[in-house]
Design a protein around this motif. Sequence first.
Motif: not given
Length: 235
Positions: A15-17, A21-22, A33-34, A60-62
Amino acid sequence: MNVDTVMQELEALGKERTKKIYGSNGAHEPLFGVATGAMKPIAKKIKKDQQLAEQLYATGNYDAMYFAGVIADPDAMSEADFDRWIDAAYFFMLSDFVVAVTLSEAEIAQEVSDKWIASGDELKMSAGWSCYCWLLGNRPDSEFSQAKLSNMLDLVENTIHDSPERTKYAMNNFIYTVGVSYLPLHDKAVETAKAVGPVEVNKDKPKSKWINASENIQTAVVKNRLGFKRKHVRC
């Protein structure tokens, strides 16, 4: 499930939101953004898979790195494996909420944490102190050396105000966690918190803020939370 399938599922949940935040907390690309709760259905299908966890962490993907911590098998990881993970943890949400959490379920948790605390590296120190917080909030008091934890409280009292930014947060939380979750040293933790007083953080930002373990312990006392232990550390 293989790494490609998991990455596709995670991307679909982004999610973009949440991504913003992250990002505001220090995450950088690549990330989807999960929300952590949205990962649970995938985790239930996989359960533990150390090989897959290693592949995801290496992306390396958060979001993938976070999910790697959820499905990792901590007791299958060596000290060298945890060192590799902490070296790749580029901000506190990885060091304290992925690596430290995963380490807290391993038999070598205290040994590795002690080494990181003594390292002088901000995020390693933060992860080490945070790991003790996860341990104390989950394991029986009998698993800890009272003398060792007492000495650690002394170390916090003497060094917290001069420690790196993220380490301050973790050390402050350590005082609080001992005060709430390790009953043999409740009184000493209260005294340590009073001696330390408010701790200034975010000095590099336009407006700093203060964190205060003493106030947090007193709030826990009022809410009758002394002796609190969580059933599970990882989600």
